[in-house]
Design an enzyme around this catalytic site. Structure first.
Site, PDB file in Angstrom:
ATOM      1  N   LYS A 278      -8.858  -1.515   0.941  1.00  0.00           N
ATOM      2  CA  LYS A 278      -8.818  -0.302   1.783  1.00  0.00           C
ATOM      3  C   LYS A 278     -10.012   0.602   1.482  1.00  0.00           C
ATOM      4  O   LYS A 278     -10.662   1.098   2.388  1.00  0.00           O
ATOM      5  CB  LYS A 278      -7.509   0.481   1.555  1.00  0.00           C
ATOM      6  CG  LYS A 278      -6.245  -0.329   1.779  1.00  0.00           C
ATOM      7  CD  LYS A 278      -4.986   0.518   1.652  1.00  0.00           C
ATOM      8  CE  LYS A 278      -4.741   1.127   0.296  1.00  0.00           C
ATOM      9  NZ  LYS A 278      -4.433   0.148  -0.768  1.00  0.00           N
TER      10      LYS A 278
ATOM     11  N   ARG B 207       2.783   6.714   1.474  1.00  0.00           N
ATOM     12  CA  ARG B 207       3.157   5.666   0.519  1.00  0.00           C
ATOM     13  C   ARG B 207       4.640   5.619   0.263  1.00  0.00           C
ATOM     14  O   ARG B 207       5.099   4.786  -0.522  1.00  0.00           O
ATOM     15  CB  ARG B 207       2.502   5.931  -0.829  1.00  0.00           C
ATOM     16  CG  ARG B 207       1.137   5.400  -0.898  1.00  0.00           C
ATOM     17  CD  ARG B 207       0.647   5.500  -2.303  1.00  0.00           C
ATOM     18  NE  ARG B 207      -0.755   5.685  -2.214  1.00  0.00           N
ATOM     19  CZ  ARG B 207      -1.639   5.113  -3.000  1.00  0.00           C
ATOM     20  NH1 ARG B 207      -1.254   4.353  -3.981  1.00  0.00           N
ATOM     21  NH2 ARG B 207      -2.911   5.313  -2.815  1.00  0.00           N
TER      22      ARG B 207
ATOM     23  N   ARG C 186     -12.443  -4.465 -11.426  1.00  0.00           N
ATOM     24  CA  ARG C 186     -13.060  -3.334 -10.709  1.00  0.00           C
ATOM     25  C   ARG C 186     -13.703  -2.338 -11.673  1.00  0.00           C
ATOM     26  O   ARG C 186     -13.126  -1.978 -12.689  1.00  0.00           O
ATOM     27  CB  ARG C 186     -12.000  -2.618  -9.870  1.00  0.00           C
ATOM     28  CG  ARG C 186     -12.576  -1.395  -9.157  1.00  0.00           C
ATOM     29  CD  ARG C 186     -11.716  -0.940  -8.029  1.00  0.00           C
ATOM     30  NE  ARG C 186     -10.461  -0.344  -8.460  1.00  0.00           N
ATOM     31  CZ  ARG C 186      -9.538   0.108  -7.608  1.00  0.00           C
ATOM     32  NH1 ARG C 186      -9.736   0.012  -6.304  1.00  0.00           N
ATOM     33  NH2 ARG C 186      -8.421   0.633  -8.051  1.00  0.00           N
TER      34      ARG C 186
ATOM     35  N   ARG D 169     -11.642   2.422 -14.118  1.00  0.00           N
ATOM     36  CA  ARG D 169     -10.693   3.493 -13.826  1.00  0.00           C
ATOM     37  C   ARG D 169      -9.541   3.459 -14.827  1.00  0.00           C
ATOM     38  O   ARG D 169      -9.091   2.382 -15.207  1.00  0.00           O
ATOM     39  CB  ARG D 169     -10.135   3.306 -12.402  1.00  0.00           C
ATOM     40  CG  ARG D 169     -10.726   4.271 -11.396  1.00  0.00           C
ATOM     41  CD  ARG D 169     -10.405   3.889  -9.990  1.00  0.00           C
ATOM     42  NE  ARG D 169      -8.970   3.886  -9.676  1.00  0.00           N
ATOM     43  CZ  ARG D 169      -8.479   3.795  -8.455  1.00  0.00           C
ATOM     44  NH1 ARG D 169      -9.303   3.711  -7.421  1.00  0.00           N
ATOM     45  NH2 ARG D 169      -7.189   3.783  -8.229  1.00  0.00           N
TER      46      ARG D 169
ATOM     47  N   ARG E  48       1.529   0.151 -10.679  1.00  0.00           N
ATOM     48  CA  ARG E  48       1.129   0.523  -9.311  1.00  0.00           C
ATOM     49  C   ARG E  48       1.605  -0.512  -8.295  1.00  0.00           C
ATOM     50  O   ARG E  48       2.052  -0.166  -7.198  1.00  0.00           O
ATOM     51  CB  ARG E  48      -0.385   0.680  -9.241  1.00  0.00           C
ATOM     52  CG  ARG E  48      -0.839   1.965  -9.913  1.00  0.00           C
ATOM     53  CD  ARG E  48      -2.262   1.858 -10.386  1.00  0.00           C
ATOM     54  NE  ARG E  48      -3.213   1.676  -9.321  1.00  0.00           N
ATOM     55  CZ  ARG E  48      -4.371   1.033  -9.451  1.00  0.00           C
ATOM     56  NH1 ARG E  48      -4.703   0.475 -10.601  1.00  0.00           N
ATOM     57  NH2 ARG E  48      -5.187   0.940  -8.440  1.00  0.00           N
TER      58      ARG E  48
HETATM   59  P1  ADP Z   1      -4.513   2.635  -5.545  1.00  0.00           P
HETATM   60  O1  ADP Z   1      -4.067   2.509  -4.118  1.00  0.00           O
HETATM   61  O2  ADP Z   1      -5.359   1.476  -5.968  1.00  0.00           O
HETATM   62  O3  ADP Z   1      -3.426   2.975  -6.526  1.00  0.00           O
HETATM   63  P2  ADP Z   1      -5.730   5.188  -4.953  1.00  0.00           P
HETATM   64  O4  ADP Z   1      -7.095   5.595  -5.337  1.00  0.00           O
HETATM   65  O5  ADP Z   1      -5.413   5.124  -3.507  1.00  0.00           O
HETATM   66  O6  ADP Z   1      -5.563   3.789  -5.668  1.00  0.00           O
HETATM   67  O7  ADP Z   1      -4.631   6.143  -5.646  1.00  0.00           O
HETATM   68  C1  ADP Z   1      -4.698   6.404  -7.012  1.00  0.00           C
HETATM   69  C2  ADP Z   1      -3.460   7.192  -7.470  1.00  0.00           C
HETATM   70  O8  ADP Z   1      -3.388   8.437  -6.752  1.00  0.00           O
HETATM   71  C3  ADP Z   1      -2.119   6.538  -7.231  1.00  0.00           C
HETATM   72  O9  ADP Z   1      -1.769   5.599  -8.223  1.00  0.00           O
HETATM   73  C4  ADP Z   1      -1.193   7.780  -7.270  1.00  0.00           C
HETATM   74  O10 ADP Z   1      -1.002   8.252  -8.587  1.00  0.00           O
HETATM   75  C5  ADP Z   1      -2.025   8.819  -6.551  1.00  0.00           C
HETATM   76  N1  ADP Z   1      -1.742   8.817  -5.093  1.00  0.00           N
HETATM   77  C6  ADP Z   1      -2.630   8.559  -4.102  1.00  0.00           C
HETATM   78  N2  ADP Z   1      -2.051   8.649  -2.895  1.00  0.00           N
HETATM   79  C7  ADP Z   1      -0.762   8.980  -3.118  1.00  0.00           C
HETATM   80  C8  ADP Z   1       0.376   9.216  -2.277  1.00  0.00           C
HETATM   81  N3  ADP Z   1       0.291   9.112  -0.945  1.00  0.00           N
HETATM   82  N4  ADP Z   1       1.554   9.537  -2.855  1.00  0.00           N
HETATM   83  C9  ADP Z   1       1.665   9.638  -4.183  1.00  0.00           C
HETATM   84  N5  ADP Z   1       0.654   9.430  -5.035  1.00  0.00           N
HETATM   85  C10 ADP Z   1      -0.548   9.098  -4.521  1.00  0.00           C
END
Ligand code: ADP
Length: 218
Positions: free
Chosen positions: A17, A92, A129, A160, A171
């Site tokens: 994504k 999410r 990554r 990260r 996750r």
């Molecule tokens: P990934 O999808 O690989 O976990 P992201 O960069 O999209 O990576 O998100 C990193 C973190 O940010 C998530 O693990 C969560 O802690 C937080 N996060 C991002 N978007 C949301 C969301 N919509 N609801 C809750 N937490 C979120």
């Protein structure tokens, strides 16, 4: 809403994504709203919000629905979203999906695309990554050791905090538990399209564009 409208891109962590969405945003001239990036920037800035969510994020947990929904609500009302936006990382959870339905209002969500990639492949991608700590450019440490300096801005390339084995597994579990049920939410409304997330970057991009252009004509 004239333009590409509100596009929701779903898929497991590591499905691509973060690579494809900026390219889609550029092609369609709408902002890429990546909630993970927004939250990481809050953490980096040391803001009150950042301090509150840092540990949750590092451990691979979701931040509370009301926190993230407020962040997204403030973003979607900015004028650059008038013709649409690419949503990456939101919604999410089912609660977030309902909030988004309210935020999207009458024009609604144009389409929800899920990038399909098998779990063993995303685990390998996430483990390898690396990202630039300054500008966020994504690199791979496959083959090892990968780059240590960013070719875009000269920043330090790091892993990260949530790309450790434990956080990755937390996750992915959160994805199965909280996010996968959203596929039904969008499927039932005829909004869901699956796209194969394997292949070259250009192949995957071309598949996404086909879906989005098809939806625009429908
Ligand atoms: P990934 O999808 O690989 O976990 P992201 O960069 O999209 O990576 O998100 C990193 C973190 O940010 C998530 O693990 C969560 O802690 C937080 N996060 C991002 N978007 C949301 C969301 N919509 N609801 C809750 N937490 C979120």
């Amino acid at each position: 809403m004239v333009g590409v409208g509100l596009l929701v891109i779903l898929g497991k962590q590591g499905a691509g994504k973060g690579t494809q969405c900026p390219r889609l945003a550029e092609r369609y001239g709408v902002p890429h709203i990546a909630t993970g990036d927004m939250l990481r920037s809050a953490v980096r800035s040391g803001s009150e919000l950042g301090q509150k969510i840092r540990k949750l994020m590092d451990d691979g947990h979701l931040v509370p629905d009301e926190v993230i929904s407020e962040v997204v609500a403030h973003r979607l009302i900015l004028p650059d979203c008038a013709r649409g936006a690419i949503l990456d990382g939101y919604p999410r959870t089912e609660t977030q999906a309902h909030t988004l339905d309210e935020l999207a209002g009458q024009s609604g969500i144009t389409r929800c695309i899920v990038l399909d990639v098998p779990t063993p492949i995303v685990v390998a991608r996430l483990s390898a990554r690396r990202v630039c700590a300054s500008c966020g450019t994504v690199y791979s440490a496959d083959p090892p050791p990968g780059p240590s300096t960013c070719t875009v801005c000269g920043g330090q390339v790091i892993q990260r905090a949530d790309d450790t084995a434990e956080a990755i597994s937390e996750r992915l579990a959160a994805y199965e538990r909280e996010t996968k049920p959203l596929l039904d939410h969008y499927q039932m409304r005829g909004l869901l399209t699956h796209v194969d997330g394997q292949g070259t970057l250009d192949e995957v991009f071309a598949r996404l564009v086909d879906v989005i252009d098809g939806a625009a004509q429908a």
